[in-house]
Design a protein around this motif. Structure first.
Motif, PDB file in Angstrom:
ATOM      1  N   ILE A  26       0.849  -1.199   0.000  1.00 53.56           N
ATOM      2  CA  ILE A  26       0.000   0.000   0.000  1.00 53.56           C
ATOM      3  C   ILE A  26       0.881   1.244   0.000  1.00 53.56           C
ATOM      4  O   ILE A  26       0.622   2.198  -0.733  1.00 53.56           O
ATOM      5  N   GLY A  27       1.939   1.234   0.799  1.00 58.30           N
ATOM      6  CA  GLY A  27       2.856   2.375   0.862  1.00 58.30           C
ATOM      7  C   GLY A  27       3.546   2.646  -0.456  1.00 58.30           C
ATOM      8  O   GLY A  27       3.705   3.796  -0.860  1.00 58.30           O
ATOM      9  N   SER A  30       1.013   4.092  -2.786  1.00 54.86           N
ATOM     10  CA  SER A  30       0.710   5.453  -2.348  1.00 54.86           C
ATOM     11  C   SER A  30       1.796   6.422  -2.809  1.00 54.86           C
ATOM     12  O   SER A  30       1.504   7.505  -3.331  1.00 54.86           O
ATOM     13  N   SER A  31       3.062   6.030  -2.637  1.00 52.61           N
ATOM     14  CA  SER A  31       4.180   6.878  -3.070  1.00 52.61           C
ATOM     15  C   SER A  31       4.206   7.035  -4.582  1.00 52.61           C
ATOM     16  O   SER A  31       4.479   8.112  -5.101  1.00 52.61           O
ATOM     17  N   THR A  33       1.669   6.815  -6.777  1.00 50.50           N
ATOM     18  CA  THR A  33       0.542   7.537  -7.356  1.00 50.50           C
ATOM     19  C   THR A  33       0.253   8.881  -6.710  1.00 50.50           C
ATOM     20  O   THR A  33      -0.398   9.726  -7.315  1.00 50.50           O
ATOM     21  N   TRP A  35      -1.617   8.960  -4.076  1.00 54.14           N
ATOM     22  CA  TRP A  35      -2.891   8.739  -3.403  1.00 54.14           C
ATOM     23  C   TRP A  35      -2.659   8.430  -1.935  1.00 54.14           C
ATOM     24  O   TRP A  35      -1.639   7.872  -1.560  1.00 54.14           O
ATOM     25  N   LEU A  36      -3.618   8.760  -1.097  1.00 55.88           N
ATOM     26  CA  LEU A  36      -3.569   8.392   0.307  1.00 55.88           C
ATOM     27  C   LEU A  36      -3.823   6.891   0.439  1.00 55.88           C
ATOM     28  O   LEU A  36      -4.458   6.290  -0.439  1.00 55.88           O
ATOM     29  N   PRO A  37      -3.336   6.279   1.527  1.00 57.08           N
ATOM     30  CA  PRO A  37      -3.502   4.828   1.683  1.00 57.08           C
ATOM     31  C   PRO A  37      -4.946   4.335   1.560  1.00 57.08           C
ATOM     32  O   PRO A  37      -5.208   3.307   0.942  1.00 57.08           O
ATOM     33  N   HIS A  38      -5.906   5.071   2.121  1.00 53.92           N
ATOM     34  CA  HIS A  38      -7.293   4.616   2.009  1.00 53.92           C
ATOM     35  C   HIS A  38      -7.790   4.684   0.566  1.00 53.92           C
ATOM     36  O   HIS A  38      -8.626   3.893   0.154  1.00 53.92           O
ATOM     37  N   THR A  39      -7.255   5.605  -0.218  1.00 52.86           N
ATOM     38  CA  THR A  39      -7.609   5.694  -1.628  1.00 52.86           C
ATOM     39  C   THR A  39      -7.028   4.519  -2.393  1.00 52.86           C
ATOM     40  O   THR A  39      -7.685   3.956  -3.272  1.00 52.86           O
ATOM     41  N   VAL A  40      -5.804   4.125  -2.058  1.00 52.46           N
ATOM     42  CA  VAL A  40      -5.174   2.967  -2.704  1.00 52.46           C
ATOM     43  C   VAL A  40      -6.005   1.722  -2.427  1.00 52.46           C
ATOM     44  O   VAL A  40      -6.294   0.942  -3.343  1.00 52.46           O
ATOM     45  N   ARG A  41      -6.409   1.509  -1.177  1.00 50.58           N
ATOM     46  CA  ARG A  41      -7.223   0.341  -0.836  1.00 50.58           C
ATOM     47  C   ARG A  41      -8.543   0.352  -1.591  1.00 50.58           C
ATOM     48  O   ARG A  41      -8.993  -0.685  -2.097  1.00 50.58           O
TER      49      ARG A  41
END
Length: 72
Positions: A26-27, A30-31, A33, A35-41
């Motif tokens: 996820i990290g 996130s890095s 894109t 995007w915030l982690p919740h957005t990635v999920r």
């Protein structure tokens, strides 16, 4: 308005990261894109799995980290 060459660039980059050996955390996504982690999920669940029809699975790396990868 977004340039057509940029449209979908983050999605393509995220899919490419999921397709590489060992997938991506996820990290890392996130890095990559921005995007915030919740957005990635949410992207994994909604876009990658449902809209793109990818079989995204959770995998454990040797280091113990949880990563996600496209299973073919």
């Amino acid at each position: 308005m977004e340039n057509t060459t940029q449209r979908g660039a983050k999605t393509r980059a995220a899919v490419a990261a999921l397709e590489r050996p060992g997938g991506a955390t996820i990290g890392e996504l996130s890095s990559l894109t921005g995007w915030l982690p919740h957005t990635v999920r949410g992207w994994i669940s909604g876009t990658a799995r449902k809209r793109l029809g990818l079989r995204v699975v959770r995998v454990s790396r040797e280091s113990g980290e949880t990563a996600y990868a496209v299973q073919r």
